[in-house]
Design a protein around this motif. Structure first.
Motif, short mmCIF file in Angstrom:
data_model
loop_
_atom_site.label_atom_id
_atom_site.label_comp_id
_atom_site.label_asym_id
_atom_site.label_seq_id
_atom_site.Cartn_x
_atom_site.Cartn_y
_atom_site.Cartn_z
N MET A 86 0.93 -1.50 -0.12
CA MET A 86 0.10 -0.01 -0.15
C MET A 86 1.07 0.91 -0.03
O MET A 86 1.90 1.50 0.66
CB MET A 86 -0.95 0.09 1.15
CG MET A 86 -1.96 1.07 1.22
SD MET A 86 -3.03 0.80 2.86
CE MET A 86 -4.25 -0.18 2.45
N LEU A 87 0.42 1.84 -0.68
CA LEU A 87 0.76 3.76 -1.07
C LEU A 87 0.44 4.62 -0.77
O LEU A 87 -0.69 4.93 -1.69
CB LEU A 87 1.89 3.74 -2.74
CG LEU A 87 2.95 4.94 -2.54
CD1 LEU A 87 3.92 5.19 -1.92
CD2 LEU A 87 3.03 4.88 -4.33
N GLY A 88 1.15 5.34 0.11
CA GLY A 88 -0.34 6.78 0.82
C GLY A 88 0.07 7.81 0.85
O GLY A 88 1.02 7.95 0.95
N ASN A 91 -3.73 10.51 10.03
CA ASN A 91 -2.51 10.17 9.76
C ASN A 91 -2.04 9.48 10.32
O ASN A 91 -0.85 8.10 10.00
CB ASN A 91 -1.75 11.49 10.41
CG ASN A 91 -2.02 12.54 8.79
OD1 ASN A 91 -1.58 11.96 7.65
ND2 ASN A 91 -1.52 13.74 8.77
N HIS A 92 -2.90 8.82 12.16
CA HIS A 92 -1.26 8.40 12.85
C HIS A 92 -1.91 6.55 12.34
O HIS A 92 -0.85 5.84 12.61
CB HIS A 92 -1.77 8.65 14.47
CG HIS A 92 -1.00 10.26 14.43
ND1 HIS A 92 -0.58 9.54 15.74
CD2 HIS A 92 -0.88 10.85 14.45
CE1 HIS A 92 0.47 10.85 16.18
NE2 HIS A 92 0.01 12.01 15.31
N ILE A 93 -3.35 6.67 12.52
CA ILE A 93 -3.69 5.20 11.93
C ILE A 93 -3.20 4.87 10.82
O ILE A 93 -2.29 3.77 10.47
CB ILE A 93 -5.42 5.20 12.02
CG1 ILE A 93 -5.75 5.60 13.66
CG2 ILE A 93 -6.10 3.59 11.43
CD1 ILE A 93 -7.45 5.77 13.74
N LEU A 123 -0.39 1.29 9.59
CA LEU A 123 -1.19 0.53 8.21
C LEU A 123 -0.32 -0.79 8.13
O LEU A 123 -0.22 -1.91 7.12
CB LEU A 123 -2.05 0.93 7.75
CG LEU A 123 -2.73 1.11 7.33
CD1 LEU A 123 -3.70 1.69 6.55
CD2 LEU A 123 -4.37 0.57 8.16
N GLY A 124 0.81 -0.71 8.20
CA GLY A 124 2.46 -1.54 7.26
C GLY A 124 2.28 -0.98 6.26
O GLY A 124 3.20 -2.01 4.83
N GLY A 125 1.73 0.13 5.76
CA GLY A 125 1.74 0.30 3.86
C GLY A 125 3.02 1.68 4.14
O GLY A 125 4.44 1.93 5.02
N LYS A 137 10.33 8.79 7.98
CA LYS A 137 11.03 7.82 7.73
C LYS A 137 10.97 7.07 7.48
O LYS A 137 10.55 5.22 6.46
CB LYS A 137 11.69 6.41 8.70
CG LYS A 137 11.56 6.12 10.04
CD LYS A 137 12.57 5.32 11.12
CE LYS A 137 11.22 4.99 11.62
NZ LYS A 137 12.22 4.16 13.26
N ARG A 138 9.03 6.89 6.93
CA ARG A 138 7.85 6.27 6.67
C ARG A 138 8.03 6.56 5.45
O ARG A 138 7.09 5.59 4.96
CB ARG A 138 6.97 5.69 7.93
CG ARG A 138 7.25 5.48 8.79
CD ARG A 138 6.24 4.86 9.60
NE ARG A 138 6.43 4.54 11.10
CZ ARG A 138 5.92 4.19 11.83
NH1 ARG A 138 4.97 3.45 12.02
NH2 ARG A 138 6.14 3.76 13.40
N ILE A 139 7.73 7.86 5.24
CA ILE A 139 7.60 8.71 4.51
C ILE A 139 8.55 8.95 2.75
O ILE A 139 9.46 9.62 3.13
CB ILE A 139 6.95 9.63 4.16
CG1 ILE A 139 6.14 9.18 5.39
CG2 ILE A 139 6.23 10.91 3.67
CD1 ILE A 139 5.08 11.45 6.19
#
Length: 433
Positions: A113-115, A151-153, A157-159, A178-180
């Motif tokens: 998943m890419l959000g 945003n936090h949820i 989500l692991g994506g 680091k997740r973005i």
């Protein structure tokens, strides 16, 4: 490859990547959205019925989350139907802002998943409290903090996440960055190109004709509102119009509210500012054409002698990128998101957001200085060619997708489904077969 996109206003920020994937003629592309009239050949829209939103019984600080989980529930049902009919995407790409993607992990737990992570809200920095004319009540801070619940949820989500500028990434907490990934957005440099003939012929817009001898000052926003400095620009107009009789001003934008809120007095911001400054403005030389066609918009930018772009510390507009690509001499507000695009006196000028007289003076100086105008025009276009090329943006997008899926869509094998399904019935027949 099989792609599932999600955005309540199809195609949203995904117009260019979707067109790019369609042009390859090798991918299956579905798009979950609220119903609208937008169409892209080669994309199957999966509409969902907009749920009841803004429940007054919900605490005001929690309404955005409440709306988000309601959307998530509705999108889950649409996605579950697709799964039941045999569809499994190779990747899910969507905008996290409205909560639509929050439950998709429950449908396809292992699908990458890419959000799109657009902005992290803060009550003591960025847009909130920036403009002293519109102070924020501390009692509203809980609501602003709670706007980040989705945003936090989403971040858990692991994506993976993506955002279009370094400044937007900087609004997120250290632990989230680091997740973005920053996927720097581009523009179509062919469609947004300079036209040296634009000043040689009249331009008609909003009932006004701009002659070759006129000096055209432009301003563009989706809606004419304080977040994009409309009130400041209106206060700069009397200075401009008094100084030169050959100035004409075109202010493109709707009368709605995209960001912030409507005037407390009622009506629109245009009406409000005309009440405040209308007597000082020669309205024979100022036009408000509303939202115009893309062709008219680009033609106006090409003709512009000085383009004013103002914004709070908030998400930068597409119009800034397009104005630079067209080769406009841009005067941008000296705010963080604009400084990421404009280097003062190189590819544009930076002006103080809160000072209408200083903005007017900078515009007048630019109109007088032909050498500076030529320099800014040329450097704006060169900057766009080096930093805003659509090809570079799409290549970065392809690489991000490839990193998440193990398969770059630009080199993926041709799928065995040459035509996209045109209805749920087609999907059912395919599953039955």
């Amino acid at each position: 490859m099989k792609f599932l996109f999600v955005h309540q206003n199809y195609p949203g920020q995904f117009l260019h990547i979707v067109r790019h994937l369609v042009a390859m003629r090798r991918h299956e592309i579905l798009f979950i959205t609220e119903p609208n009239m937008n169409e892209i050949a080669g994309v199957r829209k999966i509409p969902y019925l907009r749920p009841a939103l803004n429940n007054k019984e919900t605490h005001i600080a929690a309404r955005e989350l409440d709306d988000g989980v309601r959307r998530a529930e509705t999108v889950f049902k649409a996605a579950y139907g697709l799964k039941h009919l045999g569809f499994r995407p190779d990747i899910i790409i969507g905008h996290h802002g409205w909560g639509e993607m929050l439950n998709l992990r429950d449908v396809w737990p292992d699908v990458p998943m890419l959000g799109y992570m657009e902005f992290y809200y803060q009550f003591n920095a960025a847009d909130v409290g920036f403009d002293p004319e519109f102070p924020h009540d501390p009692l509203d801070y809980p609501r602003i903090r709670a706007k980040n619940a989705i945003n936090h949820i989403a971040l858990n989500l692991g994506g993976a996440g993506q955002t279009p500028t370094r400044w937007q990434l900087s609004t997120y907490p250290d632990w989230a960055r680091k997740r973005i990934d920053v996927v720097w957005e581009g523009v179509n440099l062919d469609a947004c190109s300079p036209d040296p003939r634009a000043h040689r012929k009249p331009l008609k817009i909003g009932g006004m004709t701009i002659r070759p001898t006129d000096k055209l000052v432009t301003y563009v926003a989706r809606d004419l509102e304080p977040y994009r400095g409309f009130h400041i620009m209106m206060r700069a107009l009397p200075h401009l119009l008094r100084a030169r009789q050959d100035i004409k001003v075109v202010m493109i934008g709707g009368d709605g509210v995209s960001y912030g809120s409507a005037p407390q007095q009622g009506g629109t911001w245009r009406e409000q500012m005309l009440k405040e400054r209308g007597a000082e403005i020669d309205l024979d030389r100022v036009v408000f054409p509303g939202r115009v066609s893309y062709e008219t918009y680009i033609a106006t930018l090409r003709r512009s002698d000085a383009h004013v772009y103002l914004t709070y510390p908030f998400v930068a507009s597409w119009s800034l990128r397009e104005a630079l690509a067209v080769g406009c001499p841009v005067l941008g507000s000296d705010t963080e998101p604009v400084r990421e695009f404009i280097t003062h006196s190189d590819n544009g000028l930076l002006v103080p957001f809160l000072e209408p007289a200083a903005i007017a003076t900078a515009v007048l100086d630019l109109l007088e200085d032909k050498a500076l105008s030529r320099k800014l025009r040329g450097n704006a276009r060169r900057y766009a060619e080096q930093r805003l090329a659509m090809e570079d943006y799409l290549a970065a997008y392809d690489a991000t997708i490839g990193r998440l899926t193990g398969e770059n869509p630009a080199s993926a094998a041709v799928v065995a489904v040459p035509n996209l399904p045109t209805s749920f019935a087609t999907l059912r027949r395919r599953k039955a077969a």
